[in-house]
Design a protein around this motif. Structure first.
Motif, PDB file in Angstrom:
ATOM      1  N   ASP A 189      76.317 -28.921 -23.214  1.00 49.41           N
ATOM      2  CA  ASP A 189      75.964 -30.321 -23.068  1.00 49.41           C
ATOM      3  C   ASP A 189      74.856 -30.514 -22.038  1.00 49.41           C
ATOM      4  O   ASP A 189      74.145 -31.505 -22.070  1.00 49.41           O
ATOM      5  CB  ASP A 189      77.182 -31.139 -22.660  1.00 49.41           C
ATOM      6  N   LEU A 190      74.728 -29.578 -21.114  1.00 50.16           N
ATOM      7  CA  LEU A 190      73.692 -29.647 -20.094  1.00 50.16           C
ATOM      8  C   LEU A 190      72.300 -29.756 -20.714  1.00 50.16           C
ATOM      9  O   LEU A 190      71.413 -30.384 -20.163  1.00 50.16           O
ATOM     10  CB  LEU A 190      73.773 -28.401 -19.209  1.00 50.16           C
ATOM     11  N   TYR A 191      72.113 -29.175 -21.863  1.00 47.79           N
ATOM     12  CA  TYR A 191      70.803 -29.164 -22.511  1.00 47.79           C
ATOM     13  C   TYR A 191      70.796 -29.932 -23.836  1.00 47.79           C
ATOM     14  O   TYR A 191      69.935 -29.713 -24.664  1.00 47.79           O
ATOM     15  CB  TYR A 191      70.327 -27.722 -22.701  1.00 47.79           C
ATOM     16  N   ASP A 192      71.705 -30.837 -23.990  1.00 49.02           N
ATOM     17  CA  ASP A 192      71.727 -31.715 -25.163  1.00 49.02           C
ATOM     18  C   ASP A 192      70.599 -32.727 -25.003  1.00 49.02           C
ATOM     19  O   ASP A 192      70.613 -33.548 -24.085  1.00 49.02           O
ATOM     20  CB  ASP A 192      73.087 -32.418 -25.255  1.00 49.02           C
ATOM     21  N   THR A 193      69.610 -32.681 -25.879  1.00 49.72           N
ATOM     22  CA  THR A 193      68.444 -33.558 -25.742  1.00 49.72           C
ATOM     23  C   THR A 193      68.752 -35.020 -26.032  1.00 49.72           C
ATOM     24  O   THR A 193      67.925 -35.883 -25.778  1.00 49.72           O
ATOM     25  CB  THR A 193      67.288 -33.082 -26.642  1.00 49.72           C
ATOM     26  N   ASP A 194      69.944 -35.311 -26.536  1.00 51.85           N
ATOM     27  CA  ASP A 194      70.355 -36.705 -26.739  1.00 51.85           C
ATOM     28  C   ASP A 194      70.993 -37.297 -25.489  1.00 51.85           C
ATOM     29  O   ASP A 194      71.411 -38.453 -25.498  1.00 51.85           O
ATOM     30  CB  ASP A 194      71.356 -36.805 -27.899  1.00 51.85           C
ATOM     31  N   HIS A 195      71.078 -36.498 -24.442  1.00 49.30           N
ATOM     32  CA  HIS A 195      71.733 -36.929 -23.200  1.00 49.30           C
ATOM     33  C   HIS A 195      70.840 -36.602 -22.010  1.00 49.30           C
ATOM     34  O   HIS A 195      70.319 -35.495 -21.913  1.00 49.30           O
ATOM     35  CB  HIS A 195      73.073 -36.200 -23.050  1.00 49.30           C
ATOM     36  N   ILE A 196      70.643 -37.561 -21.123  1.00 50.90           N
ATOM     37  CA  ILE A 196      69.901 -37.307 -19.889  1.00 50.90           C
ATOM     38  C   ILE A 196      70.923 -36.959 -18.810  1.00 50.90           C
ATOM     39  O   ILE A 196      71.741 -37.792 -18.417  1.00 50.90           O
ATOM     40  CB  ILE A 196      69.048 -38.516 -19.482  1.00 50.90           C
ATOM     41  N   THR A 197      70.880 -35.727 -18.355  1.00 51.36           N
ATOM     42  CA  THR A 197      71.800 -35.236 -17.336  1.00 51.36           C
ATOM     43  C   THR A 197      71.549 -35.957 -16.020  1.00 51.36           C
ATOM     44  O   THR A 197      70.408 -36.214 -15.656  1.00 51.36           O
ATOM     45  CB  THR A 197      71.608 -33.713 -17.150  1.00 51.36           C
ATOM     46  N   GLU A 198      72.617 -36.284 -15.313  1.00 49.79           N
ATOM     47  CA  GLU A 198      72.493 -36.918 -14.001  1.00 49.79           C
ATOM     48  C   GLU A 198      72.935 -35.928 -12.937  1.00 49.79           C
ATOM     49  O   GLU A 198      74.044 -35.400 -12.985  1.00 49.79           O
ATOM     50  CB  GLU A 198      73.340 -38.179 -13.929  1.00 49.79           C
ATOM     51  N   ILE A 199      72.048 -35.656 -11.977  1.00 48.68           N
ATOM     52  CA  ILE A 199      72.315 -34.706 -10.906  1.00 48.68           C
ATOM     53  C   ILE A 199      72.202 -35.438  -9.575  1.00 48.68           C
ATOM     54  O   ILE A 199      71.202 -36.101  -9.315  1.00 48.68           O
ATOM     55  CB  ILE A 199      71.312 -33.535 -10.951  1.00 48.68           C
ATOM     56  N   LYS A 200      73.230 -35.293  -8.739  1.00 47.58           N
ATOM     57  CA  LYS A 200      73.215 -35.870  -7.395  1.00 47.58           C
ATOM     58  C   LYS A 200      73.388 -34.730  -6.405  1.00 47.58           C
ATOM     59  O   LYS A 200      74.332 -33.954  -6.507  1.00 47.58           O
ATOM     60  CB  LYS A 200      74.328 -36.894  -7.224  1.00 47.58           C
ATOM     61  N   ILE A 201      72.470 -34.652  -5.438  1.00 46.31           N
ATOM     62  CA  ILE A 201      72.510 -33.609  -4.420  1.00 46.31           C
ATOM     63  C   ILE A 201      72.820 -34.270  -3.086  1.00 46.31           C
ATOM     64  O   ILE A 201      72.170 -35.237  -2.702  1.00 46.31           O
ATOM     65  CB  ILE A 201      71.170 -32.852  -4.362  1.00 46.31           C
ATOM     66  N   PHE A 202      73.815 -33.731  -2.388  1.00 49.60           N
ATOM     67  CA  PHE A 202      74.270 -34.301  -1.117  1.00 49.60           C
ATOM     68  C   PHE A 202      74.065 -33.281   0.004  1.00 49.60           C
ATOM     69  O   PHE A 202      74.749 -32.269   0.051  1.00 49.60           O
ATOM     70  CB  PHE A 202      75.756 -34.669  -1.188  1.00 49.60           C
ATOM     71  N   PHE A 203      73.114 -33.566   0.888  1.00 50.76           N
ATOM     72  CA  PHE A 203      72.884 -32.732   2.068  1.00 50.76           C
ATOM     73  C   PHE A 203      73.606 -33.353   3.252  1.00 50.76           C
ATOM     74  O   PHE A 203      73.597 -34.574   3.417  1.00 50.76           O
ATOM     75  CB  PHE A 203      71.394 -32.645   2.402  1.00 50.76           C
ATOM     76  N   ALA A 204      74.204 -32.536   4.110  1.00 55.10           N
ATOM     77  CA  ALA A 204      74.836 -33.045   5.329  1.00 55.10           C
ATOM     78  C   ALA A 204      73.775 -33.429   6.362  1.00 55.10           C
ATOM     79  O   ALA A 204      73.987 -34.332   7.165  1.00 55.10           O
ATOM     80  CB  ALA A 204      75.781 -31.991   5.915  1.00 55.10           C
ATOM     81  N   GLU A 205      72.630 -32.780   6.311  1.00 56.39           N
ATOM     82  CA  GLU A 205      71.557 -32.991   7.278  1.00 56.39           C
ATOM     83  C   GLU A 205      70.659 -34.148   6.854  1.00 56.39           C
ATOM     84  O   GLU A 205      70.191 -34.187   5.718  1.00 56.39           O
ATOM     85  CB  GLU A 205      70.701 -31.723   7.426  1.00 56.39           C
ATOM     86  N   ASP A 206      70.368 -35.052   7.783  1.00 55.64           N
ATOM     87  CA  ASP A 206      69.438 -36.138   7.490  1.00 55.64           C
ATOM     88  C   ASP A 206      68.010 -35.620   7.315  1.00 55.64           C
ATOM     89  O   ASP A 206      67.230 -36.203   6.570  1.00 55.64           O
ATOM     90  CB  ASP A 206      69.451 -37.183   8.616  1.00 55.64           C
ATOM     91  N   ASN A 207      67.676 -34.536   7.979  1.00 53.83           N
ATOM     92  CA  ASN A 207      66.315 -33.987   7.926  1.00 53.83           C
ATOM     93  C   ASN A 207      66.213 -32.822   6.939  1.00 53.83           C
ATOM     94  O   ASN A 207      65.459 -31.873   7.151  1.00 53.83           O
ATOM     95  CB  ASN A 207      65.866 -33.542   9.321  1.00 53.83           C
ATOM     96  N   TRP A 208      66.934 -32.922   5.844  1.00 51.89           N
ATOM     97  CA  TRP A 208      66.986 -31.840   4.863  1.00 51.89           C
ATOM     98  C   TRP A 208      65.603 -31.463   4.324  1.00 51.89           C
ATOM     99  O   TRP A 208      65.320 -30.293   4.104  1.00 51.89           O
ATOM    100  CB  TRP A 208      67.928 -32.206   3.714  1.00 51.89           C
ATOM    101  N   ALA A 209      64.724 -32.443   4.123  1.00 54.58           N
ATOM    102  CA  ALA A 209      63.393 -32.150   3.578  1.00 54.58           C
ATOM    103  C   ALA A 209      62.584 -31.296   4.559  1.00 54.58           C
ATOM    104  O   ALA A 209      61.879 -30.362   4.154  1.00 54.58           O
ATOM    105  CB  ALA A 209      62.654 -33.437   3.250  1.00 54.58           C
ATOM    106  N   GLU A 210      62.698 -31.603   5.845  1.00 55.48           N
ATOM    107  CA  GLU A 210      61.995 -30.817   6.860  1.00 55.48           C
ATOM    108  C   GLU A 210      62.552 -29.395   6.927  1.00 55.48           C
ATOM    109  O   GLU A 210      61.796 -28.431   7.078  1.00 55.48           O
ATOM    110  CB  GLU A 210      62.126 -31.482   8.227  1.00 55.48           C
TER     111      GLU A 210
END
Length: 152
Positions: free
Chosen positions: A23-44
């Motif tokens: 189902d992850l690659y079912d083109t009739d469905h747009i997968t929703e991914i949420k990523i949760f970092f504990a660090e506020d400065n995760w991008a840095e």
């Protein structure tokens, strides 16, 4: 850096070719991914890691279509897909996520243990890469690809 919430249209690319349907690659469905970092400065932190030749990963929790995966390893992926976008100051950077980074045998449906979230930086249509994989798979083994909404 303030905590960011990104909504990204990306490509969802497995690192290995797997023939099983998922189902992850079912083109009739747009997968929703949420990523949760504990660090506020995760991008840095991820940017600093990108400079390291061993490219360590930052630990995060992740949800894929509502299913929780704990302690996945995240890093920025690519060279041109990262550098070209980063130099222009854009925030839509590509991710490489290892699902079983700290928890052995933790996999996504279909047995996938890695995701590469591309930013489509050279494809304004967001269709070329997905269509190319679909065509290639008719003639040879090829990666699977799909669209996803990603929240950080």
């Amino acid at each position: 850096m303030n905590r960011l919430r990104w909504l990204l249209w990306i490509y969802l690319l497995p690192i290995t070719t797997i023939y099983a349907q998922s189902d992850l690659y079912d083109t009739d469905h747009i997968t929703e991914i949420k990523i949760f970092f504990a660090e506020d400065n995760w991008a840095e932190i991820l940017e600093k890691y990108k400079q390291d030749p061993d490219e360590p990963r930052l630990t995060a929790d992740m949800e894929v279509d509502g299913r929780r995966y704990r302690a996945v390893g995240v890093r920025y992926k690519g060279n041109s897909s990262f550098n070209a976008v980063h130099r222009k100051g854009h925030q839509k950077l590509p991710f490489n996520i290892k699902i079983d980074d700290l928890i052995d045998d933790q996999v996504l449906p279909g047995g996938y243990d890695k995701l590469k979230l591309s930013n489509g930086f050279r494809d304004p249509s967001f269709l070329r890469e997905i269509m190319a994989y679909e065509i290639a798979r008719q003639y040879m083994p090829a990666s699977r690809a799909n669209f996803a909404r990603v929240y950080v």
